[in-house]
Enzyme design. Structure first.
Site, mmCIF file in Angstrom:
data_model
loop_
_atom_site.group_PDB
_atom_site.id
_atom_site.type_symbol
_atom_site.label_atom_id
_atom_site.label_comp_id
_atom_site.label_asym_id
_atom_site.label_seq_id
_atom_site.Cartn_x
_atom_site.Cartn_y
_atom_site.Cartn_z
ATOM 1 N N HIS A 41 5.225 6.982 11.492
ATOM 2 C CA HIS A 41 4.694 6.853 10.122
ATOM 3 C C HIS A 41 3.931 8.149 9.831
ATOM 4 C CE1 HIS A 41 3.429 5.273 6.432
ATOM 5 N NE2 HIS A 41 2.840 4.154 6.796
ATOM 6 N N LYS B 141 22.792 -9.115 0.285
ATOM 7 C CA LYS B 141 24.154 -9.653 0.256
ATOM 8 C C LYS B 141 25.044 -9.003 1.316
ATOM 9 C CE LYS B 141 23.736 -10.216 -4.759
ATOM 10 N NZ LYS B 141 24.245 -9.783 -6.079
ATOM 11 N N ARG C 66 11.383 3.131 4.099
ATOM 12 C CA ARG C 66 10.732 2.305 5.122
ATOM 13 C C ARG C 66 11.770 1.311 5.618
ATOM 14 N NH1 ARG C 66 4.953 -0.582 5.809
ATOM 15 N NH2 ARG C 66 4.423 1.615 5.861
ATOM 16 N N ARG D 207 0.812 -1.219 0.000
ATOM 17 C CA ARG D 207 0.000 0.000 0.000
ATOM 18 C C ARG D 207 0.848 1.273 0.000
ATOM 19 N NH1 ARG D 207 -3.607 -3.341 2.377
ATOM 20 N NH2 ARG D 207 -5.846 -2.899 2.197
ATOM 21 N N THR D 208 1.767 1.363 0.949
ATOM 22 C CA THR D 208 2.525 2.600 1.103
ATOM 23 C C THR D 208 3.443 2.840 -0.090
ATOM 24 O OG1 THR D 208 2.452 2.340 3.509
ATOM 25 C CG2 THR D 208 4.079 3.879 2.632
#
Length: 329
Positions: A134, A82, A104, A54-55
């Site tokens: 957020h 990695k 995020r 969604r974000t």
């Protein structure tokens, strides 16, 4: 505004300005041609170390609607898997000419580290860090609340208005929720009264320092508090161990004590609306009756998220330039 890292960074006037700008952006999205040339030639990087459909899509849509070039960077399948560090990733993106990085990250504080380290010269937008913040979710929630509950219940112009006098109940897994933390701070800044409702095991230590009230009884808050809006939080079972991790006895008991069902929906004030940041656990924190009712604005929150994120990107990348140009005139 150089970065957007936390809801607590915003003053009342700054938050209202973002909401007003989002309203202008939303108006452009009703047109046949939705794209604006505002950020043509700018590059926005979505740097996601945590999964979020969604974000990420919301930020990508917002940037593309403003004509920015978008680079989507996912940690899975990348050099991060990695062993590459956040610093090396940021330096690589800076070398590619990133004007803004939407990040995020599972670690609380990662966006602040990125913004203050000098690894990137662009704007940094926090799209969720650990259980910390957020801010754009809180902004889109505030935008939705203002649209429905301010200015004669949304029938009058709300430009320049805050959320003074509104009562919002935030219910559920507060302990693991960056949405709850951001909303408490922003709603308080905008003048709203906030009540957190959760079982004691899902209330954070130190919550008494937050600018809100706390209750352990949802029915009492609905009947006595008469909230103008109720925001149901997702139970974040992925942050708990198996079988709920001891945070509540069973899903059934949680739902009976803290879930929004048809009975509780009926007990809310007639004008009250229902919000949820998504994704929903239907049957746990919210029933299908409540999620699909006319009073739920959950799908609208998604649309409002695009307008709010357009506003944030515009103000970070073009707002200062526009102000300078007007001053020169």
């Amino acid at each position: 505004m150089k970065h957007l890292l936390s809801a607590s960074d915003l003053t009342r006037d700054e938050a209202v300005h973002i909401l007003d700008t989002a309203g202008q952006m939303a108006a452009t999205q009703a047109r046949e041609i939705k794209k604006l040339p505002t950020l043509r030639g700018r590059t926005v990087v979505n740097l996601f170390f945590e999964d979020s459909t969604r974000t990420r899509i919301s930020f990508e849509t917002a940037a593309k609607r403003l004509s920015a070039d978008v680079i989507n960077f996912s940690a899975k399948g990348s050099s991060v898997s990695k062993g590459e560090s956040l610093k090396d990733t940021a330096l690589t993106l800076q070398a590619m000419g990133a004007d803004a990085v939407v990040i995020r990250h599972q670690a609380s504080g990662a966006p602040h580290t990125l913004a203050s380290s000098g690894w990137t010269h662009g704007a940094v937008v926090n799209a969720g860090d650990g259980t910390h913040q957020h801010p754009t979710q809180a902004l889109l929630d505030a935008y939705t609340l203002r649209r429905h509950l301010v200015g004669d219940r949304g029938r009058a112009d709300v430009s320049g208005r805050d959320l003074h006098g509104l009562h919002v109940a935030v219910v559920g897994d507060v302990l693991h929720s960056r949405v709850a933390r951001s909303n408490v701070q922003l709603l308080h800044t905008l003048g709203a009264r906030v009540t957190l409702v959760a079982p004691p095991t899902l209330v954070p230590v130190g919550v008494e320092a937050w600018p809100c009230e706390v209750s352990y009884r949802l029915d009492d808050v609905i009947v006595d508090g008469k909230p103008d809006a109720i925001m149901m939080l997702r139970v974040q079972r992925e942050r708990m161990s198996s079988a709920g991790g001891g945070f509540f006895p069973s899903p059934l008991k949680y739902s009976r004590g803290y879930g929004l069902d048809a009975r509780r929906l009926e007990a809310l004030p007639e004008h009250a609306i229902v919000l949820h940041p998504g994704p929903m656990n239907r049957g746990l924190e919210i029933s299908a009756d409540a999620a699909d009712s006319d009073r739920a604005v959950i799908v609208e929150q998604v649309a409002n998220g695009v307008a709010v994120r357009m506003a944030v990107l515009y103000l970070l990348l073009a707002g200062e330039q526009s102000t300078t140009n007007r001053s020169a005139e």
